[in-house]
Design a protein around this motif. Sequence first.
Motif, PDB file in Angstrom:
ATOM      1  N   VAL A   1      22.115  88.927  28.301  1.00 35.34           N
ATOM      2  CA  VAL A   1      21.293  89.823  27.753  1.00 35.34           C
ATOM      3  C   VAL A   1      21.966  91.123  27.131  1.00 35.34           C
ATOM      4  N   SER A   2      22.070  91.900  28.146  1.00 33.03           N
ATOM      5  CA  SER A   2      22.725  92.611  28.194  1.00 33.03           C
ATOM      6  C   SER A   2      24.290  92.461  27.305  1.00 33.03           C
ATOM      7  N   SER A   3      25.279  91.533  27.177  1.00 28.40           N
ATOM      8  CA  SER A   3      26.551  91.784  26.791  1.00 28.40           C
ATOM      9  C   SER A   3      26.330  91.421  25.096  1.00 28.40           C
ATOM     10  N   THR A   4      25.122  90.550  24.397  1.00 32.13           N
ATOM     11  CA  THR A   4      24.705  90.352  23.410  1.00 32.13           C
ATOM     12  C   THR A   4      24.475  91.680  22.570  1.00 32.13           C
ATOM     13  N   LEU A   5      23.339  92.031  23.435  1.00 25.44           N
ATOM     14  CA  LEU A   5      23.097  93.443  23.289  1.00 25.44           C
ATOM     15  C   LEU A   5      23.658  94.876  22.548  1.00 25.44           C
ATOM     16  N   LEU A   6      24.358  94.556  23.584  1.00 25.36           N
ATOM     17  CA  LEU A   6      25.967  95.706  23.604  1.00 25.36           C
ATOM     18  C   LEU A   6      26.878  95.315  21.855  1.00 25.36           C
ATOM     19  N   LEU A   7      27.026  94.207  21.893  1.00 30.44           N
ATOM     20  CA  LEU A   7      27.192  93.577  20.923  1.00 30.44           C
ATOM     21  C   LEU A   7      26.977  94.096  19.735  1.00 30.44           C
ATOM     22  N   ILE A   8      25.437  93.915  19.362  1.00 31.56           N
ATOM     23  CA  ILE A   8      24.805  94.348  18.378  1.00 31.56           C
ATOM     24  C   ILE A   8      24.704  95.964  18.137  1.00 31.56           C
TER      25      ILE A   8
ATOM     26  N   GLU B   1      27.339  92.770   9.238  1.00 30.50           N
ATOM     27  CA  GLU B   1      25.818  92.386   9.139  1.00 30.50           C
ATOM     28  C   GLU B   1      25.490  91.054  10.026  1.00 30.50           C
ATOM     29  N   SER B   2      27.035  90.034  10.197  1.00 28.52           N
ATOM     30  CA  SER B   2      26.051  88.916  11.506  1.00 28.52           C
ATOM     31  C   SER B   2      26.266  89.413  12.388  1.00 28.52           C
ATOM     32  N   TYR B   3      26.488  90.044  13.531  1.00 34.96           N
ATOM     33  CA  TYR B   3      25.743  90.962  14.451  1.00 34.96           C
ATOM     34  C   TYR B   3      24.101  91.290  14.415  1.00 34.96           C
ATOM     35  N   LEU B   4      24.006  92.200  13.096  1.00 37.22           N
ATOM     36  CA  LEU B   4      23.104  93.103  13.553  1.00 37.22           C
ATOM     37  C   LEU B   4      20.963  92.267  13.036  1.00 37.22           C
ATOM     38  N   LEU B   5      22.112  91.657  12.624  1.00 35.91           N
ATOM     39  CA  LEU B   5      20.632  90.120  11.731  1.00 35.91           C
ATOM     40  C   LEU B   5      20.206  89.854  13.455  1.00 35.91           C
ATOM     41  N   LYS B   6      21.321  89.945  14.126  1.00 40.27           N
ATOM     42  CA  LYS B   6      20.567  88.562  16.235  1.00 40.27           C
ATOM     43  C   LYS B   6      19.779  89.760  16.301  1.00 40.27           C
ATOM     44  N   PHE B   7      19.880  91.013  16.231  1.00 42.62           N
ATOM     45  CA  PHE B   7      18.948  91.325  16.822  1.00 42.62           C
ATOM     46  C   PHE B   7      17.459  91.286  16.737  1.00 42.62           C
ATOM     47  N   LYS B   8      17.005  90.422  15.389  1.00 43.79           N
ATOM     48  CA  LYS B   8      15.984  90.542  14.739  1.00 43.79           C
ATOM     49  C   LYS B   8      15.981  88.915  15.910  1.00 43.79           C
ATOM     50  N   VAL B   9      16.917  88.131  15.769  1.00 48.04           N
ATOM     51  CA  VAL B   9      17.312  86.831  16.368  1.00 48.04           C
ATOM     52  C   VAL B   9      16.651  87.082  17.997  1.00 48.04           C
ATOM     53  N   TYR B  10      16.643  88.142  18.346  1.00 46.00           N
ATOM     54  CA  TYR B  10      16.841  88.081  20.176  1.00 46.00           C
ATOM     55  C   TYR B  10      15.460  88.140  20.219  1.00 46.00           C
TER      56      TYR B  10
ATOM     57  N   VAL C   1      10.210  85.497  22.796  1.00 38.22           N
ATOM     58  CA  VAL C   1       8.945  84.925  22.100  1.00 38.22           C
ATOM     59  C   VAL C   1       9.146  83.451  22.244  1.00 38.22           C
ATOM     60  N   ILE C   2       9.948  82.038  21.586  1.00 38.29           N
ATOM     61  CA  ILE C   2      10.141  80.983  21.820  1.00 38.29           C
ATOM     62  C   ILE C   2       9.509  80.682  23.108  1.00 38.29           C
ATOM     63  N   ALA C   3      11.449  81.445  23.524  1.00 37.86           N
ATOM     64  CA  ALA C   3      11.800  80.551  25.380  1.00 37.86           C
ATOM     65  C   ALA C   3      10.656  80.554  25.974  1.00 37.86           C
ATOM     66  N   PHE C   4       9.556  82.101  26.063  1.00 35.35           N
ATOM     67  CA  PHE C   4       8.514  82.317  26.728  1.00 35.35           C
ATOM     68  C   PHE C   4       7.706  80.890  26.618  1.00 35.35           C
TER      69      PHE C   4
ATOM     70  N   PHE D   1      15.922  79.659  27.929  1.00 32.35           N
ATOM     71  CA  PHE D   1      16.175  80.889  26.875  1.00 32.35           C
ATOM     72  C   PHE D   1      17.640  80.505  26.410  1.00 32.35           C
ATOM     73  N   ASN D   2      18.540  80.134  26.636  1.00 35.02           N
ATOM     74  CA  ASN D   2      19.314  80.104  26.292  1.00 35.02           C
ATOM     75  C   ASN D   2      19.556  79.366  24.677  1.00 35.02           C
ATOM     76  N   ILE D   3      18.232  77.500  25.060  1.00 38.93           N
ATOM     77  CA  ILE D   3      18.681  76.835  23.990  1.00 38.93           C
ATOM     78  C   ILE D   3      17.860  77.402  22.957  1.00 38.93           C
ATOM     79  N   ALA D   4      17.015  78.874  23.602  1.00 42.76           N
ATOM     80  CA  ALA D   4      16.038  79.299  22.137  1.00 42.76           C
ATOM     81  C   ALA D   4      16.977  79.988  21.233  1.00 42.76           C
ATOM     82  N   PHE D   5      17.969  80.834  22.313  1.00 42.68           N
ATOM     83  CA  PHE D   5      18.554  82.094  21.210  1.00 42.68           C
ATOM     84  C   PHE D   5      19.786  81.438  20.086  1.00 42.68           C
TER      85      PHE D   5
END
Length: 249
Positions: free
Chosen positions: A51-58, A175-184, A189-192, A229-233
């Motif tokens: 999670v941290s790595s993906t947020l840092l990339l965003i 654009e590609s990476y910033l869109l992932k913030f909403k995805v995350y 929610v979906i993973a939970f 969580f991995n599947i949902a992402f």
Amino acid sequence: MNSLKNKFSFFFITTCISNLSFAVFYLFKFYSKDFYENEGADIINLLFLQVSSTLLLIFFSALNPSKIFISVKKGISNRKKEGKIFFDIMKFNIMPLNNKLTPYLITILFIFLFSLILFGFILIINYSGVPIFEVLKFPFRFIQNLNQSELYYVVYSFLLVNIGYILCNPEKSAESYLLKFKVYLNSLVIAFCVCAFFILFNMFFYFSANATNNEIFTDKAKIAYSMFFNIAFVANSYLVETGYLKIED
């Protein structure tokens, strides 16, 4: 391979490879008899690193020095065409356009200002009750992480490869990476929800009544959450790649 790269973003491809690999690993680990107590806590730490790595990339895509430098160069060129002598921001003259250091100094200034804005945004999230600082610190515990599990090498490889791509493709990656913030956020929610169903349904048959009171049950629940969580992402990333979330907006 080229057709795949043309259809999907680099971030999506590397995310699928990394996250689905972890999901399969968690699936086998969940049903494995070779399981020790508190292993679930180690896997949750690994998920935090993901999670941290993906947020840092965003965040890094928003603060990409290459993209900011390109934007500054365009700004200097446009101001010269308008006959201006100084690089101005909100009618304040900052630096002369003919100075060779101006593009670099303005880039540093923008990175500093954007970093302050981003830091303020993170502070707001943190004070709202979401421990985002605790999540973001994981990649910086490099020595401690590598001593814990060889699986951390996979996450660090994912992080470094994507940072390299962001630096080499500043315009395309933003654009590609910033869109992932909403995805995350959607993935959380979906993973939970999916994981809660999995735990209630699957574990009802997998564990006896007495077994649900021990630590192994809790560890299994943590592994189940990590897997879904991995599947949902990955699923949500696919929706972004196909433009579904764009249409919703």
